[in-house]
Write a protein that holds these residues in place. Structure first.
Motif, PDB file in Angstrom:
ATOM      1  N   ARG A 110       1.135  -0.347 -13.499  1.00 55.95           N
ATOM      2  CA  ARG A 110       2.653  -0.177 -12.692  1.00 55.95           C
ATOM      3  C   ARG A 110       2.390  -0.483 -11.204  1.00 55.95           C
ATOM      4  O   ARG A 110       3.101   0.055 -10.667  1.00 55.95           O
ATOM      5  CB  ARG A 110       3.363   0.889 -13.158  1.00 55.95           C
ATOM      6  CG  ARG A 110       3.831   1.009 -14.522  1.00 55.95           C
ATOM      7  CD  ARG A 110       4.952   0.098 -14.800  1.00 55.95           C
ATOM      8  NE  ARG A 110       6.095   0.310 -14.320  1.00 55.95           N
ATOM      9  CZ  ARG A 110       7.109  -0.528 -14.316  1.00 55.95           C
ATOM     10  NH1 ARG A 110       7.089  -1.837 -15.041  1.00 55.95           N
ATOM     11  NH2 ARG A 110       8.207  -0.280 -13.471  1.00 55.95           N
ATOM     12  N   ALA A 111       1.250  -0.665 -10.817  1.00 49.79           N
ATOM     13  CA  ALA A 111       1.280  -0.639  -9.183  1.00 49.79           C
ATOM     14  C   ALA A 111       1.955  -2.066  -8.976  1.00 49.79           C
ATOM     15  O   ALA A 111       1.973  -2.892  -9.553  1.00 49.79           O
ATOM     16  CB  ALA A 111      -0.382  -1.000  -8.695  1.00 49.79           C
ATOM     17  N   THR A 112       2.461  -1.847  -7.497  1.00 47.98           N
ATOM     18  CA  THR A 112       2.992  -3.242  -7.123  1.00 47.98           C
ATOM     19  C   THR A 112       2.288  -4.149  -6.302  1.00 47.98           C
ATOM     20  O   THR A 112       1.141  -3.712  -5.908  1.00 47.98           O
ATOM     21  CB  THR A 112       4.161  -2.713  -6.300  1.00 47.98           C
ATOM     22  OG1 THR A 112       3.714  -2.043  -4.934  1.00 47.98           O
ATOM     23  CG2 THR A 112       5.101  -1.754  -6.831  1.00 47.98           C
ATOM     24  N   PHE A 113       2.802  -5.474  -6.232  1.00 42.94           N
ATOM     25  CA  PHE A 113       2.118  -6.292  -5.551  1.00 42.94           C
ATOM     26  C   PHE A 113       2.967  -7.282  -4.746  1.00 42.94           C
ATOM     27  O   PHE A 113       4.274  -7.309  -5.153  1.00 42.94           O
ATOM     28  CB  PHE A 113       0.971  -7.061  -6.456  1.00 42.94           C
ATOM     29  CG  PHE A 113       1.820  -7.850  -7.274  1.00 42.94           C
ATOM     30  CD1 PHE A 113       2.252  -9.237  -7.205  1.00 42.94           C
ATOM     31  CD2 PHE A 113       1.646  -7.546  -8.709  1.00 42.94           C
ATOM     32  CE1 PHE A 113       2.705  -9.963  -8.195  1.00 42.94           C
ATOM     33  CE2 PHE A 113       2.235  -8.294  -9.851  1.00 42.94           C
ATOM     34  CZ  PHE A 113       2.749  -9.460  -9.489  1.00 42.94           C
ATOM     35  N   ASP A 169       1.060  -1.241   0.032  1.00 46.95           N
ATOM     36  CA  ASP A 169      -0.084  -0.161   0.082  1.00 46.95           C
ATOM     37  C   ASP A 169       0.742   1.194  -0.234  1.00 46.95           C
ATOM     38  O   ASP A 169       0.714   2.237  -0.645  1.00 46.95           O
ATOM     39  CB  ASP A 169      -1.002   0.143   1.133  1.00 46.95           C
ATOM     40  CG  ASP A 169      -2.195  -0.964   0.904  1.00 46.95           C
ATOM     41  OD1 ASP A 169      -2.232  -1.524   0.024  1.00 46.95           O
ATOM     42  OD2 ASP A 169      -2.646  -1.212   2.196  1.00 46.95           O
ATOM     43  N   LEU A 170       2.049   1.327   0.909  1.00 50.27           N
ATOM     44  CA  LEU A 170       2.891   2.385   0.776  1.00 50.27           C
ATOM     45  C   LEU A 170       3.325   2.566  -0.745  1.00 50.27           C
ATOM     46  O   LEU A 170       3.298   3.854  -1.079  1.00 50.27           O
ATOM     47  CB  LEU A 170       4.003   2.235   1.635  1.00 50.27           C
ATOM     48  CG  LEU A 170       4.990   3.270   1.896  1.00 50.27           C
ATOM     49  CD1 LEU A 170       4.281   4.445   2.140  1.00 50.27           C
ATOM     50  CD2 LEU A 170       6.277   2.930   2.838  1.00 50.27           C
ATOM     51  N   ALA A 171       3.828   1.621  -1.210  1.00 45.52           N
ATOM     52  CA  ALA A 171       4.515   1.712  -2.899  1.00 45.52           C
ATOM     53  C   ALA A 171       3.402   2.329  -3.724  1.00 45.52           C
ATOM     54  O   ALA A 171       3.549   3.060  -4.479  1.00 45.52           O
ATOM     55  CB  ALA A 171       4.830   0.448  -3.012  1.00 45.52           C
ATOM     56  N   ASN A 172       2.091   1.852  -3.300  1.00 45.87           N
ATOM     57  CA  ASN A 172       0.974   2.163  -4.292  1.00 45.87           C
ATOM     58  C   ASN A 172       0.494   3.705  -4.074  1.00 45.87           C
ATOM     59  O   ASN A 172      -0.540   3.746  -4.596  1.00 45.87           O
ATOM     60  CB  ASN A 172       0.189   1.126  -4.469  1.00 45.87           C
ATOM     61  CG  ASN A 172       0.568  -0.221  -5.197  1.00 45.87           C
ATOM     62  OD1 ASN A 172       1.591  -0.143  -5.679  1.00 45.87           O
ATOM     63  ND2 ASN A 172      -0.033  -1.206  -4.861  1.00 45.87           N
ATOM     64  N   VAL A 219      10.929   1.064  -0.776  1.00 47.68           N
ATOM     65  CA  VAL A 219      10.056  -0.192  -0.696  1.00 47.68           C
ATOM     66  C   VAL A 219       9.659  -0.414  -2.213  1.00 47.68           C
ATOM     67  O   VAL A 219       9.753  -1.675  -2.606  1.00 47.68           O
ATOM     68  CB  VAL A 219       8.820   0.196   0.087  1.00 47.68           C
ATOM     69  CG1 VAL A 219       7.673  -0.930   0.106  1.00 47.68           C
ATOM     70  CG2 VAL A 219       9.432  -0.064   1.486  1.00 47.68           C
ATOM     71  N   ARG A 220       9.314   0.626  -2.850  1.00 50.48           N
ATOM     72  CA  ARG A 220       8.847   0.536  -4.141  1.00 50.48           C
ATOM     73  C   ARG A 220       9.958  -0.072  -5.176  1.00 50.48           C
ATOM     74  O   ARG A 220       9.758  -0.846  -5.861  1.00 50.48           O
ATOM     75  CB  ARG A 220       8.438   1.967  -5.042  1.00 50.48           C
ATOM     76  CG  ARG A 220       7.880   1.751  -6.104  1.00 50.48           C
ATOM     77  CD  ARG A 220       7.207   3.053  -6.875  1.00 50.48           C
ATOM     78  NE  ARG A 220       5.734   2.794  -6.862  1.00 50.48           N
ATOM     79  CZ  ARG A 220       5.168   2.092  -7.810  1.00 50.48           C
ATOM     80  NH1 ARG A 220       5.837   1.299  -8.700  1.00 50.48           N
ATOM     81  NH2 ARG A 220       3.728   1.899  -7.793  1.00 50.48           N
ATOM     82  N   ALA A 221      11.113   0.360  -4.950  1.00 47.55           N
ATOM     83  CA  ALA A 221      12.502  -0.158  -5.624  1.00 47.55           C
ATOM     84  C   ALA A 221      12.339  -1.433  -5.305  1.00 47.55           C
ATOM     85  O   ALA A 221      12.686  -2.382  -6.198  1.00 47.55           O
ATOM     86  CB  ALA A 221      13.627   0.410  -5.083  1.00 47.55           C
ATOM     87  N   ALA A 249       9.323   9.600   5.430  1.00 45.51           N
ATOM     88  CA  ALA A 249       8.464   8.667   4.676  1.00 45.51           C
ATOM     89  C   ALA A 249       8.267   8.339   3.165  1.00 45.51           C
ATOM     90  O   ALA A 249       8.060   7.137   2.713  1.00 45.51           O
ATOM     91  CB  ALA A 249       6.799   8.800   5.454  1.00 45.51           C
ATOM     92  N   ARG A 250       8.641   9.333   2.739  1.00 43.72           N
ATOM     93  CA  ARG A 250       8.563   9.418   1.057  1.00 43.72           C
ATOM     94  C   ARG A 250       9.788   8.785   0.648  1.00 43.72           C
ATOM     95  O   ARG A 250       9.957   8.140  -0.382  1.00 43.72           O
ATOM     96  CB  ARG A 250       8.368  10.776   0.616  1.00 43.72           C
ATOM     97  CG  ARG A 250       7.047  11.325   0.752  1.00 43.72           C
ATOM     98  CD  ARG A 250       7.159  12.695   0.261  1.00 43.72           C
ATOM     99  NE  ARG A 250       7.344  13.180  -1.088  1.00 43.72           N
ATOM    100  CZ  ARG A 250       6.554  12.936  -2.164  1.00 43.72           C
ATOM    101  NH1 ARG A 250       5.491  12.763  -1.962  1.00 43.72           N
ATOM    102  NH2 ARG A 250       7.045  13.203  -3.447  1.00 43.72           N
ATOM    103  N   GLU A 251      11.006   8.804   1.396  1.00 39.65           N
ATOM    104  CA  GLU A 251      12.246   8.055   1.184  1.00 39.65           C
ATOM    105  C   GLU A 251      12.088   6.605   1.350  1.00 39.65           C
ATOM    106  O   GLU A 251      12.386   5.831   0.452  1.00 39.65           O
ATOM    107  CB  GLU A 251      13.438   8.801   2.079  1.00 39.65           C
ATOM    108  CG  GLU A 251      14.084   9.708   1.444  1.00 39.65           C
ATOM    109  CD  GLU A 251      15.322  10.252   2.458  1.00 39.65           C
ATOM    110  OE1 GLU A 251      15.831   9.362   3.004  1.00 39.65           O
ATOM    111  OE2 GLU A 251      15.378  11.582   2.491  1.00 39.65           O
ATOM    112  N   VAL A 252      11.396   6.301   2.448  1.00 38.12           N
ATOM    113  CA  VAL A 252      11.246   4.806   2.844  1.00 38.12           C
ATOM    114  C   VAL A 252      10.071   4.212   1.747  1.00 38.12           C
ATOM    115  O   VAL A 252      10.445   3.045   1.109  1.00 38.12           O
ATOM    116  CB  VAL A 252      10.395   4.758   4.160  1.00 38.12           C
ATOM    117  CG1 VAL A 252       9.924   3.181   4.265  1.00 38.12           C
ATOM    118  CG2 VAL A 252      11.114   5.355   5.138  1.00 38.12           C
TER     119      VAL A 252
END
Ligand SMILES: [Zn+2]
Length: 187
Positions: A152-155, A16-19, A70-72, A63-66
Motif C-alpha cells: 500500500r505504498a504510493t507512487f 516520500d511524504l505519503a510513504n 497528499v496520500r488521499a 505537516a501530518r495534515e498535509v
C-alpha cells in the motif's frame, strides 16, 4: 514540464511524504518534530524561501495534515480524478500557494510556493502542485498505490510507458515470485 528536475524532485517529495505512513505495517515515520526536520532536510525542495526557524509541534500537526491530503490524492487519482483534483485545489487555496518565476543557472522556471512562513504551507504548495503537474502532463492514472498485497505504498509513475503497478522493484519481484509459486504449486 516534467523534464524540469525541480518538478521531478517535488513529485518525489510528495510520494516520500505519503510513504512516511505505512498503513498495513502500522509504521509512521512522521511522529516527532525531529522526524519532520529530517524529512525537510532530505527534501530541500519543500523548505520554502523564508528564514528558517525552529519547528514546533504545531508544524508537525500541520505537516501530518498535509500528508493526509497528499496520500488521499495519490490513492484516489486513478479512480476518482475529480475528487483528487478537488483535494489539490482546496489544499492549494488553503495554503495560499503562489506561483513564482525564478532564474537560476541560466534557465527560467516556475515554482509554486506559499506566501506564508509556515513550513507546512510550503510543503503543501510544493507537493500538491507537483501532483497537479503529473495529472496535467501525464494523466491521473499515473498516481497510484502499490499492487503488493502487503504494501500500500504510493507512487507516481513518470516513466515513458506508464505501466507501473508496484512502488519498487522489490515489491514487483516479490509479486512475480508469489505468482510463479502459485502457478507451479500442486493443487
Ligand atoms: Zn510496494
Amino acid at each position: 514540464m516534467l523534464d524540469a528536475c525541480y518538478t521531478a524532485s517535488a513529485v518525489q517529495t510528495a510520494v516520500d511524504l505519503a510513504n512516511t505512513l505505512r498503513p498495513i505495517k502500522g509504521e509512521d515515520a512522521l511522529e516527532t518534530v525531529e522526524q519532520l526536520q529530517a524529512f525537510l532536510d532530505d527534501h530541500s525542495v519543500a523548505e520554502g524561501t523564508g528564514p528558517r526557524r525552529r519547528l514546533t509541534s504545531a508544524d508537525l500537526a500541520e505537516a501530518r495534515e498535509v500528508r493526509e491530503t497528499v496520500r488521499a490524492v495519490l490513492e484516489r487519482a486513478s479512480t476518482d480524478a475529480a475528487g483528487a483534483a478537488a483535494l489539490i485545489n482546496d489544499g492549494l487555496l488553503h495554503n495560499r500557494a503562489t506561483p513564482v518565476l525564478r532564474h537560476d543557472h541560466d534557465r527560467w522556471s516556475t515554482e509554486v510556493t506559499s506566501d506564508t512562513d509556515r513550513c507546512s504551507a510550503h510543503l503543501a504548495a510544493t507537493t500538491l502542485s507537483a501532483l497537479a503537474s503529473v495529472i496535467t502532463t501525464l494523466g491521473p492514472a499515473r498516481l497510484g498505490v502499490c499492487a503488493g498485497p502487503t504494501c500500500r505504498a504510493t507512487f507516481a509513475d513518470l516513466s515513458r510507458n506508464g505501466s507501473k503497478q508496484y512502488c519498487t522493484r522489490t515489491c514487483a519481484h516479490r509479486a512475480s515470485v508469489a505468482a510463479y509459486r502459485s502457478r507451479n504449486s500442486p493443487r
